[in-house]
Design an enzyme around this catalytic site. Structure first.
Site, PDB file in Angstrom:
ATOM      1  N   GLY A   1       0.349  -1.381   0.077  1.00 19.71           N
ATOM      2  CA  GLY A   1      -0.564   0.046  -0.180  1.00 19.71           C
ATOM      3  C   GLY A   1       0.840   1.230   0.155  1.00 19.71           C
ATOM      4  N   GLY A   2       2.155   1.076  -0.293  1.00 18.56           N
ATOM      5  CA  GLY A   2       2.985   2.609   0.509  1.00 18.56           C
ATOM      6  C   GLY A   2       2.143   3.394  -1.036  1.00 18.56           C
TER       7      GLY A   2
ATOM      8  N   ASP B   1      -2.546  -6.386  -7.386  1.00 10.24           N
ATOM      9  CA  ASP B   1      -1.077  -7.624  -7.220  1.00 10.24           C
ATOM     10  C   ASP B   1      -1.339  -8.452  -6.972  1.00 10.24           C
ATOM     11  OD1 ASP B   1       1.692  -6.078  -5.541  1.00 10.24           O
ATOM     12  OD2 ASP B   1       1.326  -8.206  -5.083  1.00 10.24           O
TER      13      ASP B   1
ATOM     14  N   GLU C   1      -1.973  -8.699 -16.126  1.00  9.24           N
ATOM     15  CA  GLU C   1      -2.303  -9.356 -17.645  1.00  9.24           C
ATOM     16  C   GLU C   1      -3.657  -9.243 -18.156  1.00  9.24           C
ATOM     17  OE1 GLU C   1       1.667 -11.405 -16.995  1.00  9.24           O
ATOM     18  OE2 GLU C   1       0.020 -10.513 -15.518  1.00  9.24           O
TER      19      GLU C   1
ATOM     20  N   SER D   1       4.618   0.396  -9.685  1.00  9.38           N
ATOM     21  CA  SER D   1       6.015  -0.109  -9.052  1.00  9.38           C
ATOM     22  C   SER D   1       6.455  -0.998  -8.921  1.00  9.38           C
ATOM     23  CB  SER D   1       6.527   0.020  -7.391  1.00  9.38           C
ATOM     24  OG  SER D   1       7.468  -0.070  -7.140  1.00  9.38           O
TER      25      SER D   1
ATOM     26  N   CYS E   1      10.774  -5.473 -10.380  1.00  7.86           N
ATOM     27  CA  CYS E   1      12.306  -4.292 -10.422  1.00  7.86           C
ATOM     28  C   CYS E   1      13.661  -5.311 -11.111  1.00  7.86           C
ATOM     29  CB  CYS E   1      12.769  -3.811  -9.423  1.00  7.86           C
ATOM     30  SG  CYS E   1      13.472  -5.345  -7.842  1.00  7.86           S
TER      31      CYS E   1
ATOM     32  N   SER F   1       8.718  -3.010  -1.121  1.00  7.43           N
ATOM     33  CA  SER F   1       8.190  -1.195  -1.074  1.00  7.43           C
ATOM     34  C   SER F   1       8.982  -0.637  -1.825  1.00  7.43           C
ATOM     35  CB  SER F   1       7.900  -1.368   0.382  1.00  7.43           C
ATOM     36  OG  SER F   1       6.657  -0.308   0.493  1.00  7.43           O
TER      37      SER F   1
END
Length: 494
Positions: free
Chosen positions: A25-26, A51, A75, A93, A96, A479
């Protein structure tokens, strides 16, 4: 079909936000903490958060019980579904791992990039294209082919954009977390409040300087320290970079209070500073290990003249500790760069009588043998390294460790030990007497709540009771810094 011209967003209209890769929830907390939204009384709503991590979704739902969530994956989104949502802003976000320096750097060929590529393929075909987009990722994304695909999609949708590489250290927050950010808005809207550039910016534009309350408070703290030290201790201090210990500063000071500033909500509401006095309270004593035979400085606050002398003594002793502590730091190349003053870590640390028992977070005996690769900080430090998802089970480069003793002799002995170990290249072979020197540092991990504090999650943020600590570390490591994102959302909307 090309993206249609988005209607100009009016402040009286509700801003409809889609949060992708929502994690714990950032982005949502950053939205709640965005000064511009509050100042302009702009209404907003996260209409959907997506998510695929079910544990992260539990924490998100625990904090935002009324927000609609999906774990079905990005997707599964289609042009029809997105148009029906009538999204005004996307906050995301993406994973990564395809771009991180410790990974394989498979970029757009990594399976974890597929969801982002799918979204970028949808954007130009939307009838109701969003007006604002914010992307957060690791350093390295800016040179990836996925970034090029992102920019190309934005251009097709008539976005103007700016890229950044920013760390919380630049904003007065004592945590190194260098990240890539992109903010974009449709050209139908007013331009940004700063001139955009083709290259990645490494600093925030001046138009948001007034929002940087952490940095403002760190500068005030720094000025007070210099005022207290330059006249009285000019002969004792040789390194100006060490004059960062203000024993007078608290967030409850009448003139410096951050309590009423909403963008500083995540600052810990503990009137605590171990760089202050021994006799404040049990809360203060618990920042360091309770019951240790330390030589922590203290002074009698009843006599003004004695107090002034003890102030100088305390500053001198903590500077001595910091001089020895420098050898305990493990910083990556480029992280020695100075970003200006940061607040001390003490303002983000918990007290023992609050949520966690510190004994649970002691570094275990087997891991103390990794002493030489630890990044060790103390509550007066102004910097910690980036916390990653490996924190708690991997020592090197995964996050800082807290030293709870302030016994100068213990710190000096450990500093000498590390200097010798580095010289002989000993990484984990220790005699019993050497292990005892390491034990005297009273090392512990940061608690999950402390990491959340450094990531600027608000005090209202909490975890479900049944989630394991190692899972919390993993999710926090994945996060983002709430405060940095809130500043960038403001920058988009100004």
């Amino acid at each position: 079909m090309a993206a249609s011209s988005a209607p100009v967003f009016h402040h009286e209209k509700e801003l409809r936000v889609l949060e992708l890769y929502s994690g714990i929830g950032g982005m949502h907390f950053a939205l709640d903490n965005t000064s511009v939204l509050k100042d302009k009384n702009m209404k907003y709503k996260v209409v959907l958060a997506i998510d695929i991590n079910n544990v992260a979704n539990r924490i998100y739902q625990h904090n935002f019980p009324v927000t609609k969530m999906s774990s079905s994956g990005i997707e599964g989104l289609t042009v029809k579904k997105l148009d029906k949502l009538k999204i005004d802003m996307i906050l995301m976000s993406p994973p990564c791992q395809p771009f991180t320096r410790v990974g394989k750097k498979m970029d757009h060929e990594d399976a974890r990039s597929k969801s982002l590529l799918h979204l970028l393929d949808l954007l130009p075909r939307l009838s109701h294209c969003p007006s604002y987009i914010l992307v957060e990722n690791v350093k390295g994304f800016e040179t990836s082919q996925t970034r090029d695909i992102l920019v190309e999609s934005l251009k097709k949708c008539d976005f103007t954009y700016q890229e950044f590489l920013l760390t919380p250290l630049q904003m007065g927050i004592p945590n190194a977390r260098l990240r890539y950010y992109l903010i974009a808005k449709r050209r139908q809207h007013n331009s940004f409040c700063f001139p955009i550039k083709d290259q990645v910016l490494h600093d925030l534009p001046e138009c948001v300087d007034h929002l940087l309350v952490y940095r403002q408070q760190a500068e005030i703290q720094d000025q007070k320290v210099k005022a207290n030290t330059e006249s009285d201790m000019s002969g004792k201090i040789c390194d100006q970079s060490l004059i960062h210990r203000d024993i007078r500063f608290t967030f409850n000071d009448e003139n410096d209070s951050l309590v009423d500033k909403p963008s500083a909500e995540c600052l810990s509401n503990q009137n605590v500073n171990i760089c202050e006095t021994e006799d404040q309270s049990d809360v203060d004593k618990s920042v360091y290990k309770e019951g240790t035979k330390s030589k922590r400085p203290k002074f009698d606050n009843t006599d003004g003249e004695n107090t002034e002398g003890r102030v100088r003594e305390i500053i001198s002793q903590f500077i001595e500790i910091e001089n020895h502590n420098e050898i305990f730091r493990q910083v990556e190349d480029g992280e020695h760069k100075s970003y200006g003053p940061c607040l001390q870590l003490v303002h983000f640390l918990e007290t023992k009588n609050k949520l966690w028992d510190f004994d649970k977070f002691r570094v275990p005996e087997k891991d103390l043998k990794r002493f030489i690769v630890m990044d060790i900080v103390n509550p007066c430090s102004r910097k910690s390294i980036c916390f990653t998802k490996r924190y708690g089970h991997f020592m090197e480069g995964a996050g800082s460790i807290v030293q709870m003793t302030s016994d100068i002799q213990a710190v000096k002995a450990a500093a000498d030990l590390k200097a010798h170990a580095v010289q002989i290249q000993n990484r984990d072979q220790w005699q019993e007497e050497e292990m005892e020197i390491i034990r005297r540092l009273e090392l512990r991990y940061f608690t999950p709540q402390e990491i959340a504090n450094l990531l600027c999650f608000p005090q209202s943020f909490c975890f479900p009771d049944d989630i394991e600590i190692i899972q919390l570390y993993r999710l926090l490591g994945n996060s983002l810094n709430v405060y940095v994102v809130s500043i960038l959302i403001s920058l988009m909307l100004l």
